[in-house]
Design an enzyme around this catalytic site. Structure first.
Site, mmCIF file in Angstrom:
data_model
loop_
_atom_site.group_PDB
_atom_site.id
_atom_site.type_symbol
_atom_site.label_atom_id
_atom_site.label_comp_id
_atom_site.label_asym_id
_atom_site.label_seq_id
_atom_site.Cartn_x
_atom_site.Cartn_y
_atom_site.Cartn_z
ATOM 1 N N SER A 263 0.859 -1.192 0.000
ATOM 2 C CA SER A 263 0.000 0.000 0.000
ATOM 3 C C SER A 263 0.891 1.237 0.000
ATOM 4 O O SER A 263 1.985 1.216 0.566
ATOM 5 C CB SER A 263 -0.874 0.032 1.257
ATOM 6 O OG SER A 263 -0.073 0.300 2.394
ATOM 7 N N ASP A 264 0.449 2.305 -0.677
ATOM 8 C CA ASP A 264 1.156 3.558 -0.452
ATOM 9 C C ASP A 264 0.924 3.914 1.015
ATOM 10 O O ASP A 264 -0.033 3.452 1.645
ATOM 11 C CB ASP A 264 0.674 4.669 -1.382
ATOM 12 C CG ASP A 264 1.685 5.814 -1.436
ATOM 13 O OD1 ASP A 264 2.598 5.847 -0.581
ATOM 14 O OD2 ASP A 264 1.571 6.690 -2.315
ATOM 15 N N TRP A 265 1.823 4.741 1.547
ATOM 16 C CA TRP A 265 1.835 4.961 2.998
ATOM 17 C C TRP A 265 0.504 5.586 3.465
ATOM 18 O O TRP A 265 0.198 6.730 3.167
ATOM 19 C CB TRP A 265 3.026 5.840 3.360
ATOM 20 C CG TRP A 265 4.259 5.059 3.743
ATOM 21 C CD1 TRP A 265 5.039 5.290 4.832
ATOM 22 C CD2 TRP A 265 4.856 3.931 3.072
ATOM 23 N NE1 TRP A 265 6.062 4.364 4.887
ATOM 24 C CE2 TRP A 265 5.976 3.521 3.822
ATOM 25 C CE3 TRP A 265 4.539 3.191 1.931
ATOM 26 C CZ2 TRP A 265 6.783 2.443 3.461
ATOM 27 C CZ3 TRP A 265 5.343 2.109 1.571
ATOM 28 C CH2 TRP A 265 6.438 1.760 2.338
ATOM 29 N N GLY A 267 -2.427 4.309 2.567
ATOM 30 C CA GLY A 267 -3.389 4.183 1.470
ATOM 31 C C GLY A 267 -4.432 3.095 1.665
ATOM 32 O O GLY A 267 -5.304 2.916 0.823
#
Ligand code: BGC
Length: 752
Positions: A263-265, A267
């Site tokens: 996941s993006d941070w 996200g």
């Protein structure tokens, strides 16, 4: 003559140095690895399985101590290895050994149009990562340049899906050869920064497949990337970090991705979707970039205790969990558990050489006119001996490796443009003067890393311009370094630019200087196109990107002519926003409209569809300031004699040949570009599309025959009726040249 010899020598030195890479055996997946994965999986407890699928600190996730599996460390990416922050805080860890080589931003890499440069990039960055103990680099980024306002365009590879696809593959491959995972990002449709957490993108399947996905697809199917980072935004009303269409259906089922989705941070937003919709490793929950964050929140992650509890309560079986864990274990065997992994280096001479070579090859000479004042010679390269050279502008002295968001670095050194010129010209019996010209952003820190520069200057803009103009009157050359910087609302994560104009009233400065000195050179430092209303008054314009540690050295090499520029634009340089497809349909198309008047979701419809960049300007018959693929040289080339053995194909495979001759007086590089046009089709198609290119280096008078291949995909469009690629039989046209607006060789062929 001296310049020519020097150029050839430098090229030879740089090629020899780069050739010293000892390429390790590609660490391919083996049957043995799959057996080890199954074996490990059987031995793991539920808690251990849960433990490996979410973060345990800002940038790491846990291994399995009991089974001897080390912790897993990620780091940004994509232009160098980010300095360490504390375990659970965004503050700098204060290490004294985490300064790195800053490589040029990926826009510059794309501007080299040279796959070899991507290889060197991936390899050198991989070695830096190894030395720093990082198992995954959070990059490269390949989101498409949809609008010149995009705050993160500088981190990506331009507007064209084919160019980005070619450049991304070798970067990833070479890095992963070292046992360091790449994590290609931000998958997908993250083309706007301002509302990146709320934007719900609406886009046609055709545009998704033809424009926004190909670079990711190549990263997966050709480079075999080990990590994919889900983007913050939504598509089809689901966040891209757990999206049933983009992750489950396209990435994993269709493309057969066997790596991990990270996941993006911050996200991830939802347990059920995180479980079912393709997310494998959750990072950064409870954070919003650097600004918010609960301490030690790792047990509260979606894929943590709450998932474990839900499994124990029978809400989920271990089916999804085991799939995630298998992927994570595969990642471990490829990286942390990889027994063939070398040690790596930090800040080696070779890495600086790579950074410099990429910077030099990516710099784009946009304009270089002959002027009366130089006996009808072009302004560049400058002839410095015995001359007075006035350098103007904040970007001549400002460090650019700090700032811009998560790609910010702590560079061991960064040579500024002014310093680069001073170093290069110290024995040339010339005088270099500096005038500030404008004051932009004098702050110089990001997330606790400071440049240490004091750029304060409280004089008024009129005073700064007047001072520069006075000095320019008596200068032999004026070199202005302007453009954008890495501050908010410029080339920076988290926000988009507010307009396409140059900030800090630079237009006034440039116009005033060009009026008093006919040998004015403007060097633009940015990752985005900017409006240049004074374009016709300035005889020489150079696009200088964010070039990293060796910025000044590379710029000086090009300005003085030690290196002959060979970079080409990876995006269309529009005159203004009126020429941009994304800005031609009102707010619905950019930046989007808040749904139901609530500030929760903003719907943004990509109404221009597949017509992005030159596809749009071609369709609308607009003439941009500089075309996609444009870039001049200090020599001239002739591209001629386009031919193909057979002009009828049944499978779309074509081999074109074309001759390229260096018709000028110095050695140089040219990028031969092949565009294909479908002359008649049942659906609307772009006037032309880039489908092959090759860079060649030629001595004066030398000719080489270049081969450019295409396959069925190059002739195809995404057919929304069948949900598949389709090449319709009929007439096609191949056009070859040195820029999207200069394709002099044409050849018709038929697909039967
Ligand atoms: C960025 C990512 C980055 C991550 C970790 C996010 O805010 O969007 O590109 O890799 O932070 O720093």
């Amino acid at each position: 003559m001296l310049k020519k010899t020097l150029f050839i020598c430098l090229m030879m030195v740089s090629q020899a140095l780069l050739a010293q890479h000892v390429k390790p055996v590609y660490l391919d997946d083996t049957k043995d690895m799959e057996e080890r994965i199954e074996d490990a999986l059987k031995r793991m407890t539920l808690a251990e399985k849960i433990g490996v699928i979410h973060a345990q600190s800002k940038f790491s996730s846990a291994g399995v101590k009991r089974l001897g599996m080390p912790d897993f460390w990620t780091d940004d990416g994509p232009h160098g290895v980010r300095p360490d922050v504390l375990w659970d805080k965004w503050e700098q860890a204060g290490q004294s050994n985490d300064s790195c080589v800053a490589f040029p931003a990926l826009t510059c890499l794309a501007a080299t149009w040279n796959g070899d440069m991507s290889e060197y990039y991936g390899h050198a960055l991989g070695e830096e990562a190894l030395y720093r103990g990082k198992d995954m680099i959070l990059g490269p980024g390949v989101n498409i340049y949809r609008t010149p306002l995009g705050g993160r365009n500088f981190e990506y590879m331009g507007e064209d899906p084919y160019l980005a696809s070619r450049m991304v593959v070798s970067y990833i491959h070479e890095m992963q050869c070292l046992g360091v995972a790449s994590c290609v990002k931000h998958y997908c449709l993250n083309n706007e920064e301002e509302y990146r957490h709320q934007v719900n993108v609406k886009v046609s399947d055709r545009a998704l497949r033809e424009i926004y996905l190909p670079a990711f697809e190549s990263a997966v199917t050709e480079a075999g990337v080990w990590g994919v980072m889900g983007a913050y935004n939504l598509y089809n009303d689901e966040h891209n970090c757990h999206n049933s269409i983009t992750l489950n259906k396209i990435l994993k089922q269709e493309w057969g991705f066997r790596g991990v989705v990270v996941s993006d941070w911050g996200g991830a937003h939802n347990l059920d979707q995180a479980v079912r919709n393709g997310l494998d490793m959750e990072f950064g929950t409870w954070t919003n970039g650097l600004t918010e964050g609960a301490s030690n929140a790792y047990d509260m992650y979606y894929l943590s205790k709450q998932y474990q509890k839900a499994i124990l309560e029978g809400k989920y079986t271990e089916k999804e969990l085991n799939d995630k864990v298998r992927r994570v274990l595969r990642l471990f065997f490829r990286t942390t558990m990889n027994r063939k992994k070398p040690y790596g280096f930090l800040c080696s001479d070779e890495h600086y050489q790579v950074a410099r070579a990429i910077a030099e090859e990516g710099i784009v000479l946009l304009k270089n006119e002959k002027v009366k004042e130089l006996n009808n010679e072009t302004v560049l390269p400058i002839d410095p001996v015995g001359k007075k050279i006035l350098v103007v502008g904040e970007n001549a002295i400002k460090m650019m490796t700090v700032g811009g968001g998560s790609s910010s670095l702590k560079a061991q050194h960064e040579i500024s443009p002014l310093q680069g010129l001073q170093n290069r010209l110290k024995d040339c019996n010339c005088q270099i003067e500096f005038a500030r010209g404008y004051v932009g952003d004098v702050t110089g820190n990001y997330n606790g890393v400071t440049t240490g520069q004091n750029l304060k200057d409280e004089r008024k803009p009129e005073t700064l311009i007047a001072e520069a103009v006075e000095k320019a009157k008596t200068a032999d050359y004026v070199i202005i370094f302007g453009g954008l910087n890495k501050s908010n609302h410029q080339d920076c994560e988290g926000h988009d630019r507010k307009s396409m104009e140059l900030p800090y009233a630079q237009d006034n400065l440039i116009t005033a200087l060009a009026a008093v000195n006919k040998k004015t050179i403007y060097v633009n430092i940015s990752g985005n196109a900017v409006c240049m209303p004074w374009r016709k008054q300035v005889p020489a314009i150079v696009q200088g990107w964010f070039l990293g540690s060796e910025a000044g050295t590379a710029l000086a090499s090009v300005l003085v002519g030690d290196v002959n520029p060979s970079g080409k634009l990876p995006f269309t340089w529009y005159e203004n926003l009126k020429q941009v497809g994304a800005h031609s349909f009102g707010e619905e198309a950019f930046p989007g409209i808040w749904r139901d008047g609530k500030k929760e979701i903003i719907d943004e419809e990509y109404k221009e569809g597949i017509y992005v960049g030159y596809r749009w300007t071609d369709k609308q018959k607009l003439k941009p300031a500089f075309a996609f693929g444009h870039g001049l040289s200090y020599t001239t080339f002739k591209i001629s004699n386009l031919r193909a053995e057979n002009t009828v194909t049944t499978d779309g495979e074509m081999t074109f040949k074309v001759d390229v001759t260096n018709t000028g007086k110095v050695a140089g590089g040219e990028v031969v570009q092949l565009y294909i046009s479908d002359l008649k089709c049942s659906v609307d198609r772009p006037v032309k599309e880039l489908k092959a290119f090759q860079k060649v280096f030629l001595k004066p008078g030398e000719t080489q025959t270049i081969t450019l291949d295409t396959d069925k995909r190059a002739l195809s469009f995404w057919d929304e009726a069948t949900n598949d690629w389709k090449a319709e039989p009929g007439d096609f046209m191949a056009q070859v040249g040195d820029a999207a607006d200069n394709l002099s060789c044409k050849l018709k062929f038929i697909l039967r």
